[in-house]
Design an enzyme around this catalytic site. Structure first.
Site, PDB file in Angstrom:
ATOM      1  N   GLY B 263       2.978  88.229  10.044  1.00 13.27           N
ATOM      2  CA  GLY B 263       2.359  88.010  11.351  1.00 13.27           C
ATOM      3  C   GLY B 263       0.843  87.976  11.284  1.00 13.27           C
ATOM      4  O   GLY B 263       0.233  88.350  10.283  1.00 13.27           O
ATOM      5  N   GLU B 288       3.842  81.479   9.872  1.00 15.59           N
ATOM      6  CA  GLU B 288       3.089  80.738  10.876  1.00 15.59           C
ATOM      7  C   GLU B 288       1.670  80.542  10.393  1.00 15.59           C
ATOM      8  O   GLU B 288       1.181  79.450  10.220  1.00 15.59           O
ATOM      9  CB  GLU B 288       3.004  81.539  12.185  1.00 15.59           C
ATOM     10  N   ASN B 378      -1.835  90.732  23.240  1.00 18.10           N
ATOM     11  CA  ASN B 378      -1.978  89.331  22.809  1.00 18.10           C
ATOM     12  C   ASN B 378      -0.790  88.457  23.193  1.00 18.10           C
ATOM     13  O   ASN B 378      -0.958  87.318  23.599  1.00 18.10           O
ATOM     14  CB  ASN B 378      -2.133  89.266  21.282  1.00 18.10           C
ATOM     15  N   GLY B 382       5.118  84.609  17.399  1.00 17.41           N
ATOM     16  CA  GLY B 382       6.342  84.158  16.749  1.00 17.41           C
ATOM     17  C   GLY B 382       7.233  85.285  16.287  1.00 17.41           C
ATOM     18  O   GLY B 382       8.286  85.036  15.699  1.00 17.41           O
TER      19      GLY B 382
END
Lengths: 497, 497
Positions: B263, B288, B378, B382
């Site tokens: 992450g 990601e 935030n 994902g």
């Protein structure tokens, strides 16, 4: 004997009593049993195991597809056999033992269990007990009214007990599509691109020498205990039909609707039954369990195909369907539950996922499992596989329970199975809230005005007014968040106090 | 001019100032902008839009890949432009406006945004503003340091503003793999079976006539603001490395480990950095965002390939990597975020998913988004795409924050982003809890003993003792569940009271 049911002649000498077969199971073992939503479960072996435990006390880890019928979980619980149980259950006696902390229950997404097993998370699978309608010439198992995890259990287990159930029609043969994912890291795509696709085999291929026992049984599946539709479920269906029509008219859903997944139980089944009188045609399902509603929709000419992992129907529908399976043969396929519930297929097909909420909060978080936040009901089942990956996740519930003493809409759910990120549509007999594209604060009014029972709306609005003192993206007054649940626990009604 | 950057000559007369381009946006519009974790965002257009709003007040729905750099969200918030914002943000000013209820923020799984858009859930996408390093001979857009949702924005928007950024190296060309899923219901499988697979095109194909404006910019990406590793993140990495070694030794993980997702942010980046000194080789990522740790691992010869949707690195790594992109060309691919985060690929590859928890409870439920249960930090990003569908979902956090006034292990999280069904491993600098195959009651001792800070262990044990009065699968004393959070809110420390 049983030539048509045990076609590999060399296996016929392994026919024995359930009590003899049960001797294959010992203390500390990990056992997999067929059975998914009361369908296709091994019938005699669990009871024989309970009898065996009288003389030979044991604790096992019992893994199934989903719930079992025939009070098997009750009997095994009372015999003290269940140390650990997963991934789903619906039995009152077992549930009480779980909630007393006596049976360790692992409440697991139904698509994940065999992934865990395959990865060695439960150690080796000692014994599998699998109901089948037949063993093929090459030793393949032909499942009955469910596939569930049976295929992977049979493949992974050291020893397999097969229950050949003479009460299950041989016409089930050819209705299954057994596909097992390859070994990671280079696993191929799951090639299903349409609910009708058949991508596997009609029997479960295993080494015949693993079949250590064959038990002949004659017991039909337990009938579904889902209740028939009532005025409230008809209202829920009405709200959904109106909503779908609106989405179709806006070009956001196709006229035949995407394939539908519908959860186990009274609400989802009854709601789907309401579609018999809808204008929708050519409906399809890609679901776990096929209930009465599937066959009512087929018989009404509304549904053209249904893919599931099990068939769990009432006695009357069982008599009608199981006695005439050939009629539905071109409209049905039964798959392993990791295929029926596979994130890959769910996202690809863009399913409408319809599941039942125990309760939902004003922001759209859903509790599907824990009464009062503490006591296990049945388990999350496949609802999480579907809700996270579907095109549209719908959660349905009646707005109140227990004569109005419980509201299904609450300020904050004390256990979250499906969070605000996954819950698209909430619907009760009161109305429907489309939560998509809305921020939490935008959701509150919709949920309260459209879904909550009128007798709870003011207390919910009052909570939200109070919560805004603390501001935030998702306002909450933490000291009051569970007031309604504490009222219920201590005084018998959420409205008390 | 810009022949190498705008190769379709007929488009060159569409070069204009950002202020002129911003005139394409009006009140009420839905606007898509490139940008994912501060990388590859349109730089000049958002600021021009904020200037335009001074004279022409407007509210728009702004959809991005993920977070923007360059204070764009701050500037747009201050200009009052943001009516609705999704699916992720990290800006302090915007965050405050969200938490005051002034900007409606839709906190969405990053894989889902373009599915919603494609299905018409936000109406039509009026304008897309996309950073590119070049426009090809046939009008295709070559993205820069991120793909995010840019490809689908460009494809779906009525008008496209392209920001050609001269500060982004042309060497990005060829590094992207643009694959867009087909229309449902007959969508093909996503054919990625290995992190290295390329299945699409190197540019985004759109009709050139949709390109309504081209803006030339010179501003580099904002550098990552992730903090470097410290003693605690090194401890977290140490616990994870030891755990992985144990899993490998038991045959439950391959020696090169499954592909890793990591992450955004300090913790996940710093933890991954710890793998530089681990015995693991031939590592791969399917993630990601690629942060400093990816390049440190590559430079150390530990990582052989990384697939992501963006590259977000510190200034020093940016200087090193962006100036020498060709060196990494065979080791990198950037994909649309619905591909990087696709449930299908995540399940197929069997990823290890490493994400950051804000806090976790004694049963393993994780809050990733809401400070105190109410205030957005935030967004879920994902993490939900990965945690639900991965082989192993790990959540990492330091056991305490704010000099010990906040414990990251609590009795009950007041907001659930990842529930007990999805959280496999919890790890803090104190230790690691492997929650797989455990019932809730079995998890408590592990979480408290292994993960909680010593100064909070007794208060957590006391809560659990008390909670057992009410029994249940997941014992809770609802009136005390948020005591620690209320202490923090009202008295500044969870230990107060």
């Amino acid at each position: 004997m049983f030539e048509d049911r045990i076609r590999l002649a060399s296996l016929r000498d392994r026919v024995m009593s359930a009590d003899d077969a049960a001797k294959l199971v010992g203390d500390g073992m990990v056992v997999g049993m067929s059975g998914f939503t009361r369908a296709g479960d091994a019938k005699d072996m669990p009871l024989a195991l309970a009898r065996r435990a009288q003389a030979h006390p044991m604790k096992i880890t019992l893994i199934t597809g989903a719930s079992l019928g025939h009070d098997s979980d009750k009997t095994l619980t009372e015999a003290g056999v269940l140390g650990k149980r997963l991934p789903f259950q619906v039995d009152t006696t077992l549930r009480s033992a779980i909630n007393r902390g006596e049976v360790m229950f692992v409440d697991q997404h139904l698509s994940e269990t065999v992934e865990f097993l395959r990865a060695g998370q439960f150690g080796k699978l000692d014994v599998a007990a699998i109901e089948a309608v037949a063993i093929t010439e090459d030793g393949g198992l032909v499942p009955s009214s469910s596939v569930g995890n049976s295929a992977s259990f049979a493949i992974l287990a050291e020893k397999v007990i097969v229950e050949i159930n003479l009460a299950q029609p041989l016409a089930f043969e050819g209705m299954h599509d057994i596909w097992i994912p390859g070994q990671r890291p280079h696993r191929d795509p799951l090639p299903i691109v349409d609910v009708r696709d058949r991508v596997g085999t009609s029997a479960v291929k295993i080494a015949p020498e693993k079949i250590a026992a064959i038990v002949i049984t004659h017991t039909p599946d337990s009938a579904s205990n889902a209740l028939p539709p009532d005025a409230q479920t008809r209202n829920i269906a009405g709200h959904l039909i109106e909503f779908f029509q609106h989405e179709v008219s806006r070009g956001r859903l196709p006229r035949t609707l995407p394939a539908i997944q519908s959860g186990i139980g009274t609400i989802a089944n009854a709601v789907l039954m309401g579609f018999v009188d809808s204008p929708f045609e050519q409906l399809t399902m890609y679901s776990e369990v096929l209930q009465d509603s599937t066959f009512e929709l087929m018989d009404a000419g509304k549904m053209v195909f249904a893919s599931g992992s099990s068939i769990t129907v009432s006695q009357s529908v069982q008599d009608r369907v199981f006695g005439d399976l050939a009629r539905y043969r071109d409209q049905l396929v039964l798959r392993p539950q990791e295929v029926s519930n596979h994130p890959e297929v769910i996202r690809r097909l863009g399913l409408i996922a319809l599941n039942t909420a125990l309760e939902a909060d004003i922001y759209g978080n859903v509790n599907s499992t824990h009464v009062g936040g503490t006591h296990m009901m049945n388990g999350i089942g496949g609802s999480g596989d579907f809700a996270r990956n579907a095109r549209m996740a719908i959660f349905a519930t009646k707005s109140v329970a227990k004569d109005g003493r419980i509201s299904s809409i609450v300020p904050m759910v004390p256990h979250v199975d499906h969070n605000e990120h996954d819950v698209d549509i909430l619907v009760t007999e009161q109305g429907l809230a489309d939560l998509r594209t809305l921020a939490p604060r935008e959701r509150v009014k919709l949920v309260i005005d459209n879904c909550a029972h009128p007798s709870y709306r003011e207390v919910l609005r009052d909570y939200y007014r109070d919560a805004q003192r603390y501001a935030g993206h998702t306002p909450h007054a933490l000291e009051r968040a569970f007031e309604m649940h504490i009222n219920l626990r201590d005084r018998g009604s959420m409205l008390a106090g």
